[in-house]
Design a protein around this motif. Structure first.
Motif, PDB file in Angstrom:
ATOM      1  N   UNK A 203       0.841  -1.199   0.000  1.00  0.00           N
ATOM      2  CA  UNK A 203       0.000   0.000   0.000  1.00  0.00           C
ATOM      3  C   UNK A 203       0.873   1.244   0.000  1.00  0.00           C
ATOM      4  N   UNK A 204       0.478   2.205  -0.816  1.00  0.00           N
ATOM      5  CA  UNK A 204       1.152   3.507  -0.846  1.00  0.00           C
ATOM      6  C   UNK A 204       0.131   4.517  -1.359  1.00  0.00           C
ATOM      7  N   UNK A 205       0.477   5.828  -1.274  1.00  0.00           N
ATOM      8  CA  UNK A 205      -0.503   6.796  -1.731  1.00  0.00           C
ATOM      9  C   UNK A 205      -0.006   8.219  -1.735  1.00  0.00           C
ATOM     10  N   UNK A 206      -0.792   9.075  -2.364  1.00  0.00           N
ATOM     11  CA  UNK A 206      -0.427  10.473  -2.538  1.00  0.00           C
ATOM     12  C   UNK A 206      -0.561  11.285  -1.255  1.00  0.00           C
ATOM     13  N   UNK A 207      -1.486  10.940  -0.384  1.00  0.00           N
ATOM     14  CA  UNK A 207      -1.718  11.796   0.780  1.00  0.00           C
ATOM     15  C   UNK A 207      -0.478  11.921   1.645  1.00  0.00           C
ATOM     16  N   UNK A 208       0.345  10.851   1.713  1.00  0.00           N
ATOM     17  CA  UNK A 208       1.596  10.932   2.461  1.00  0.00           C
ATOM     18  C   UNK A 208       2.726  11.434   1.571  1.00  0.00           C
ATOM     19  N   UNK A 209       2.818  10.938   0.345  1.00  0.00           N
ATOM     20  CA  UNK A 209       3.905  11.351  -0.536  1.00  0.00           C
ATOM     21  C   UNK A 209       3.897  12.849  -0.809  1.00  0.00           C
ATOM     22  N   UNK A 210       2.684  13.438  -0.832  1.00  0.00           N
ATOM     23  CA  UNK A 210       2.567  14.877  -1.060  1.00  0.00           C
ATOM     24  C   UNK A 210       2.286  15.646   0.228  1.00  0.00           C
ATOM     25  N   UNK A 211       2.229  14.914   1.378  1.00  0.00           N
ATOM     26  CA  UNK A 211       1.842  15.550   2.646  1.00  0.00           C
ATOM     27  C   UNK A 211       0.560  16.354   2.446  1.00  0.00           C
ATOM     28  N   UNK A 212      -0.398  15.728   1.779  1.00  0.00           N
ATOM     29  CA  UNK A 212      -1.637  16.401   1.407  1.00  0.00           C
ATOM     30  C   UNK A 212      -2.800  15.448   1.629  1.00  0.00           C
ATOM     31  N   UNK A 259       4.989  14.586 -10.410  1.00  0.00           N
ATOM     32  CA  UNK A 259       6.101  15.527 -10.577  1.00  0.00           C
ATOM     33  C   UNK A 259       6.386  16.302  -9.295  1.00  0.00           C
ATOM     34  N   UNK A 260       5.347  16.541  -8.486  1.00  0.00           N
ATOM     35  CA  UNK A 260       5.515  17.350  -7.274  1.00  0.00           C
ATOM     36  C   UNK A 260       6.077  16.571  -6.097  1.00  0.00           C
ATOM     37  N   UNK A 261       6.084  15.243  -6.175  1.00  0.00           N
ATOM     38  CA  UNK A 261       6.477  14.433  -5.010  1.00  0.00           C
ATOM     39  C   UNK A 261       7.891  14.737  -4.520  1.00  0.00           C
ATOM     40  N   UNK A 262       8.926  14.743  -5.358  1.00  0.00           N
ATOM     41  CA  UNK A 262      10.280  14.909  -4.817  1.00  0.00           C
ATOM     42  C   UNK A 262      10.478  16.193  -4.009  1.00  0.00           C
ATOM     43  N   UNK A 267      10.808  18.785   1.476  1.00  0.00           N
ATOM     44  CA  UNK A 267      10.365  19.767   2.471  1.00  0.00           C
ATOM     45  C   UNK A 267       9.985  19.088   3.773  1.00  0.00           C
ATOM     46  N   UNK A 268       9.222  18.000   3.652  1.00  0.00           N
ATOM     47  CA  UNK A 268       8.768  17.301   4.851  1.00  0.00           C
ATOM     48  C   UNK A 268       9.948  16.682   5.584  1.00  0.00           C
ATOM     49  N   UNK A 269      10.860  16.073   4.856  1.00  0.00           N
ATOM     50  CA  UNK A 269      12.020  15.454   5.505  1.00  0.00           C
ATOM     51  C   UNK A 269      12.871  16.486   6.236  1.00  0.00           C
ATOM     52  N   UNK A 270      13.031  17.657   5.645  1.00  0.00           N
ATOM     53  CA  UNK A 270      13.790  18.705   6.318  1.00  0.00           C
ATOM     54  C   UNK A 270      13.099  19.147   7.594  1.00  0.00           C
ATOM     55  N   UNK A 271      11.781  19.307   7.550  1.00  0.00           N
ATOM     56  CA  UNK A 271      11.014  19.732   8.724  1.00  0.00           C
ATOM     57  C   UNK A 271      11.117  18.690   9.842  1.00  0.00           C
ATOM     58  N   UNK A 272      10.875  17.416   9.498  1.00  0.00           N
ATOM     59  CA  UNK A 272      10.882  16.384  10.535  1.00  0.00           C
ATOM     60  C   UNK A 272      12.275  16.201  11.131  1.00  0.00           C
ATOM     61  N   UNK A 273      13.309  16.292  10.307  1.00  0.00           N
ATOM     62  CA  UNK A 273      14.683  16.154  10.823  1.00  0.00           C
ATOM     63  C   UNK A 273      15.023  17.304  11.763  1.00  0.00           C
ATOM     64  N   UNK A 274      14.643  18.524  11.404  1.00  0.00           N
ATOM     65  CA  UNK A 274      14.939  19.684  12.255  1.00  0.00           C
ATOM     66  C   UNK A 274      14.212  19.577  13.591  1.00  0.00           C
ATOM     67  N   UNK A 275      12.936  19.197  13.561  1.00  0.00           N
ATOM     68  CA  UNK A 275      12.181  19.098  14.805  1.00  0.00           C
ATOM     69  C   UNK A 275      12.690  17.960  15.686  1.00  0.00           C
ATOM     70  N   UNK A 339       4.662  12.553  19.629  1.00  0.00           N
ATOM     71  CA  UNK A 339       4.599  13.912  19.091  1.00  0.00           C
ATOM     72  C   UNK A 339       4.715  13.864  17.573  1.00  0.00           C
ATOM     73  N   UNK A 340       4.010  14.762  16.905  1.00  0.00           N
ATOM     74  CA  UNK A 340       4.176  14.933  15.468  1.00  0.00           C
ATOM     75  C   UNK A 340       5.396  15.799  15.201  1.00  0.00           C
ATOM     76  N   UNK A 341       6.177  15.402  14.205  1.00  0.00           N
ATOM     77  CA  UNK A 341       7.354  16.176  13.798  1.00  0.00           C
ATOM     78  C   UNK A 341       7.046  17.133  12.650  1.00  0.00           C
ATOM     79  N   UNK A 342       5.761  17.298  12.330  1.00  0.00           N
ATOM     80  CA  UNK A 342       5.378  18.147  11.206  1.00  0.00           C
ATOM     81  C   UNK A 342       5.135  19.597  11.589  1.00  0.00           C
ATOM     82  N   UNK A 343       5.033  19.892  12.893  1.00  0.00           N
ATOM     83  CA  UNK A 343       4.700  21.253  13.309  1.00  0.00           C
ATOM     84  C   UNK A 343       5.747  22.239  12.800  1.00  0.00           C
TER      85      UNK A 343
END
Length: 363
Positions: A203-212, A259-262, A267-275, A339-343
């Motif tokens: 299973x995979x999907x756009x809602x996570x890949x696009x954080x949308x 096309x927008x996924x990468x 962006x999400x990986x940078x946010x989660x790593x920083x938090x 905790x969510x790392x997305x804040x």
């Protein structure tokens, strides 16, 4: 291979066979797009429109450096729908799926909606999260295993040894890999999609890949021994044909979404790593960060003399902040919050400081 009795995969009747052979004009056709009443023609395909599956297969093939067959893909509206279809495919009411604990409670809820039970197998902390093989105990009515890679809330990926073990059990695998492409460490990652040693539904999907979360477009990839795959798809086609969930209006945007996924993933990986780095920097003394290998969440451990529920209620009333207590995820021992790392970084640091202060005061 056992499949449920919910799906009757009978042979075509005489009328269907004659129709396929002779292609007569169908005077019972109630598809308005076939009769000049809509601006585009709709052709029902239980697996999803062929063109969209080809686009997705090309993307997955390039992403994973393997060949993905578009005929092994099913397009669905969400991972939850995928779970529901696969539970229908594999389980009769009263059957059992094995699922990881700690784990996300939605899996159990979705199974219950199909009148199916879940039995836990354990992940244990030993400096990292490991599968406790001794806790994997199939019953005569066990019809499959749920694998979350990486798991939520532990953020742990399955190892190659784990996959060797799971594929040896002779059970179908439902492999949820929606967070796979969000690593938070250099831990080895082993994708389950495409596994050929056991009947596997990835299973995979756009809602996570696009954080949308509003991007309601997911997919199932079927793999495994050829005989099992052929029979599984014959039956899954019947389920899919009963729902036909994918809208062509959504699939019109598939090239742009792929096309927008990468960029969005970066962006999400940078946010989660920083938090995560912020929490690790702030956490000292009586708290311990259980470092996730991937995903969007992190577990914070504190002395189990502090009641998880009371801590969360204190945070809500005194700091205007809430988090999820460990018991939501069936942690074996008390003393956790997730905790969510997305804040946004400022909000995350404020929340982390409030949590750590509340823990120190409770001690």
């Amino acid at each position: 291979m056992h499949f449920s009795h919910r799906v009757v995969a009978s042979e075509p009747n005489r009328i269907t066979r004659a129709t396929h052979q002779l292609h007569p004009i169908d005077a019972s056709d109630s598809n308005p797009t076939h009769h000049g009443l809509a601006p585009r023609v709709y052709v029902a395909d239980p697996r999803g429109p062929r063109a969209a599956r080809e686009q997705l297969a090309a993307y997955l093939s390039a992403r994973d450096s393997r060949t993905v067959d578009p005929d092994r893909l099913y397009l669905v509206s969400s991972s939850s729908q995928a779970y529901a279809w696969l539970t229908k495919l594999l389980c009769d009411p009263g059957d059992v799926l094995l699922a990881p604990h700690p784990g996300y409670p939605l899996v159990e809820s979705l199974a219950a909606l199909e009148s199916v039970a879940t039995l836990p197998y354990r992940l244990e902390w030993a400096g990292s999260w490991l599968v406790d093989a001794s806790s994997v105990a199939p019953t005569p009515r066990t019809r499959g295993m749920v694998l979350i890679n990486p798991n939520n809330p532990t953020g742990s990926y399955l190892t190659s040894a784990d996959l060797d073990f799971f594929t040896s059990l002779g059970l179908p695998l439902i492999a949820d890999e929606v967070f796979f492409n969000f690593p938070l460490s250099d831990a080895p990652r082993h994708r389950i999609a495409g596994e050929d040693r056991a009947l596997t539904f990835a299973l995979d999907g756009m809602s996570k890949n696009l954080a949308a979360p509003y991007a309601k477009f997911s997919w199932i990839e079927v793999s495994g021994p050829e005989t099992d795959v052929r029979e599984a798809q014959r039956r899954l086609d019947i389920i899919a044909d009963s729902y036909l969930p994918m809208s062509d209006f959504i699939l019109d945007h598939l090239p742009q979404m792929l096309e927008a996924i990468p960029a969005q993933r970066a962006r999400v990986r940078a946010r989660t790593a920083d938090n995560l780095a912020t929490l690790q920097r702030l956490s000292t003394g009586v708290t311990t960060v259980y470092p996730p290998e991937g995903g969007w969440n992190v577990l914070l451990r504190f002395p189990d003399i502090i009641d998880e529920e009371e801590l969360v209620l204190t945070l809500i009333h005194d700091a205007g902040i809430t988090v999820q207590p460990g018991y939501f995820f069936d942690m074996r021992v008390p003393g956790f919050v997730s905790l969510s790392l997305l804040l946004e970084p400022e909000a995350f640091e404020k929340a982390a400081l409030a949590i750590l202060s509340a823990v120190n005061e409770a001690c």
